[in-house]
Design an enzyme around this catalytic site. Structure first.
Site, PDB file in Angstrom:
ATOM      1  N   ASN A 187      -7.213  -2.723  14.436  1.00  0.00           N
ATOM      2  CA  ASN A 187      -8.609  -2.930  14.047  1.00  0.00           C
ATOM      3  C   ASN A 187      -8.783  -4.156  13.154  1.00  0.00           C
ATOM      4  O   ASN A 187      -9.857  -4.388  12.605  1.00  0.00           O
ATOM      5  CB  ASN A 187      -9.155  -1.684  13.339  1.00  0.00           C
ATOM      6  CG  ASN A 187      -8.454  -1.409  12.011  1.00  0.00           C
ATOM      7  OD1 ASN A 187      -7.552  -2.144  11.606  1.00  0.00           O
ATOM      8  ND2 ASN A 187      -8.863  -0.357  11.329  1.00  0.00           N
ATOM      9  N   ASP A 203       0.803  -1.221   0.000  1.00  0.00           N
ATOM     10  CA  ASP A 203       0.000   0.000   0.000  1.00  0.00           C
ATOM     11  C   ASP A 203       0.837   1.273   0.000  1.00  0.00           C
ATOM     12  O   ASP A 203       2.063   1.234   0.151  1.00  0.00           O
ATOM     13  CB  ASP A 203      -0.969  -0.002   1.198  1.00  0.00           C
ATOM     14  CG  ASP A 203      -0.293  -0.450   2.504  1.00  0.00           C
ATOM     15  OD1 ASP A 203       0.947  -0.352   2.597  1.00  0.00           O
ATOM     16  OD2 ASP A 203      -1.001  -0.904   3.412  1.00  0.00           O
ATOM     17  N   HIS A 216      -7.173  -4.718  10.248  1.00  0.00           N
ATOM     18  CA  HIS A 216      -6.957  -4.528   8.811  1.00  0.00           C
ATOM     19  C   HIS A 216      -5.690  -5.249   8.348  1.00  0.00           C
ATOM     20  O   HIS A 216      -4.773  -5.496   9.126  1.00  0.00           O
ATOM     21  CB  HIS A 216      -6.940  -3.032   8.426  1.00  0.00           C
ATOM     22  CG  HIS A 216      -5.706  -2.276   8.773  1.00  0.00           C
ATOM     23  ND1 HIS A 216      -5.675  -0.888   8.793  1.00  0.00           N
ATOM     24  CD2 HIS A 216      -4.445  -2.662   9.108  1.00  0.00           C
ATOM     25  CE1 HIS A 216      -4.459  -0.494   9.105  1.00  0.00           C
ATOM     26  NE2 HIS A 216      -3.701  -1.546   9.306  1.00  0.00           N
ATOM     27  N   GLU A 223      -9.762  -1.939   5.378  1.00  0.00           N
ATOM     28  CA  GLU A 223     -10.304  -1.572   6.681  1.00  0.00           C
ATOM     29  C   GLU A 223     -11.609  -2.325   6.974  1.00  0.00           C
ATOM     30  O   GLU A 223     -12.338  -2.683   6.047  1.00  0.00           O
ATOM     31  CB  GLU A 223     -10.590  -0.064   6.713  1.00  0.00           C
ATOM     32  CG  GLU A 223      -9.375   0.816   6.398  1.00  0.00           C
ATOM     33  CD  GLU A 223      -8.373   0.904   7.550  1.00  0.00           C
ATOM     34  OE1 GLU A 223      -8.275  -0.038   8.364  1.00  0.00           O
ATOM     35  OE2 GLU A 223      -7.677   1.932   7.636  1.00  0.00           O
TER      36      GLU A 223
HETATM   37  P1  PGA Z   1       2.325  -1.399  12.528  1.00  0.00           P
HETATM   38  O1  PGA Z   1       1.159  -1.406  11.443  1.00  0.00           O
HETATM   39  O2  PGA Z   1       3.290  -2.453  12.091  1.00  0.00           O
HETATM   40  O3  PGA Z   1       2.918  -0.027  12.450  1.00  0.00           O
HETATM   41  O4  PGA Z   1       1.703  -1.719  13.827  1.00  0.00           O
HETATM   42  C1  PGA Z   1       0.619  -2.620  11.026  1.00  0.00           C
HETATM   43  C2  PGA Z   1      -0.559  -2.376  10.135  1.00  0.00           C
HETATM   44  O5  PGA Z   1      -1.234  -1.342  10.288  1.00  0.00           O
HETATM   45  O6  PGA Z   1      -0.832  -3.221   9.264  1.00  0.00           O
END
Ligand code: PGA
Length: 243
Positions: free
Chosen positions: A136, A67, A138, A143
Site C-alpha cells: 500500500n 517499528d 507505507h 500508512e
Molecule cells: P515485507 O514488508 O518486507 O514483509 O514485504 C515490507 C513493509 O511492509 O514495509
C-alpha cells in the site's frame, strides 16, 4: 532518487548489504536505521556472512529499528524485537546496548515516542536508513491516509497491512491492530536511505513511486522524492519485468 534494478532477490540482497558494509567501513560507529519484514532477510544473511567470513565489525555500530507492534510480548516470534535478534543481532558482534527498537509495551506511549526521536538525535542522527515498502506504499508503519505523523507515533494499521502481515500469524485475528513507528519526519532526517522491494506484490507501489510525479500522504513512500540521497533497489519482479 537513484534506481537500481537487480535480476533477482539474491542480487538485491547483496547490493543492499554491500552499501551497508561501505557505510560501516567508512564510519565504525555508523548509526543504522533497520527494517523488519520478509524483504531485508537476504540482506541480513549476507551481512552475517560478511561478519563471519570477512570480519565485518559491528562492535561500535548503533541501530534504531523503524517499528514494533503494540501489545505483543518480546518473546513472541512475531514481535520485531524477536525478529531482529533471531535474524540478525544474535549472529553478529553488535553490542546490544547499542540496539534500539521502539517499545510497543510502554506504559506511557507518548513519552516513549518522544524519547525515541530524542535518542536518535542524541546519537547523532541516522547515517543510513534501510526501508521496505508496503504493497500500500507505507514505509515503517506510516500508512496511507489523510495525514502522516512527523515524529515517532502510535498508529492504527491499515487493513491491507493487517492482511499482508497475517501470513506470519496463526489467523488474521491475531495480527495486532496498532503499532509504534518512526514518523515520516524521523525517516526523512536520515542522511542516506535505501528502499528495498522484491516481488510482484510491490509492483504497483514501486511504479507509483518511481514515476516520481507527486508527493501524497496516499503513498507515504512518495515523501522520499523530497530526500536528497535515496537509492531504491528493486528486483525485476517488483519493477515489472517478467522473464
Ligand atoms: P515485507 O514488508 O518486507 O514483509 O514485504 C515490507 C513493509 O511492509 O514495509
Amino acid at each position: 532518487m537513484k534506481l537500481i534494478v537487480t535480476r533477482d532477490y539474491e542480487s538485491l540482497s547483496k547490493a543492499a548489504a554491500e552499501m551497508v558494509r561501505k557505510e560501516i567501513e567508512k564510519k565504525k560507529d555508523t548509526v543504522l536505521g533497520l527494517a523488519t519484514g520478509s524483504t531485508p532477510i537476504g540482506m541480513y544473511n549476507e551481512l552475517i556472512r560478511m561478519h563471519r567470513e570477512e570480519g565485518l565489525d559491528f562492535s561500535r555500530v548503533v541501530t534504531f529499528n523503524l517499528d514494533e507492534y503494540v501489545g505483543i510480548g518480546y518473546d513472541d516470534p512475531n514481535s520485531y524485537h524477536y525478529y531482529m535478534n533471531a535474524n540478525f543481532f544474535d549472529h553478529i558482534n553488535i553490542n546490544k546496548n547499542n540496539v534500539h527498537i521502539p517499545d510497543g509495551n510502554s506504559e506511557n506511549m507518548e513519552e516513549s515516542c518522544r524519547l525515541y526521536d530524542e535518542l536518535i538525535e542524541k546519537k547523532g542522527g541516522i547515517d543510513l536508513q534501510i526501508l521496505g515498502i508496503g504493497a500500500n506504499g507505507h514505509i515503517g508503519f506510516n500508512e496511507p491516509g489523510e495525514e502522516l505523523y512527523v515524529g515517532t507515533c502510535v498508529v492504527n494499521l491499515d487493513e491491507r497491512t493487517i492482511k499482508d502481515n497475517s501470513r506470519f500469524f496463526k489467523s488474521i485475528d491475531d495480527v495486532p491492530t496498532k503499532a509504534i513507528t518512526m514518523g515520516i519526519g524521523s525517516i526523512m532526517k536520515a542522511r542516506k536511505i535505501i528502499l528495498l522491494a522484491s516481488g510482484k506484490n510491490k509492483r504497483e507501489a514501486i511504479k507509483r513511486l518511481v514515476e516520481g510525479k507527486k508527493v501524497t500522504t496516499r503513498l507515504p513512500a512518495s515523501f522520499l522524492l523530497l530526500h536528497p540521497d535515496v537509492t531504491v533497489i528493486v528486483d525485476e519482479e517488483a519493477y515489472g519485468i517478467s522473464r
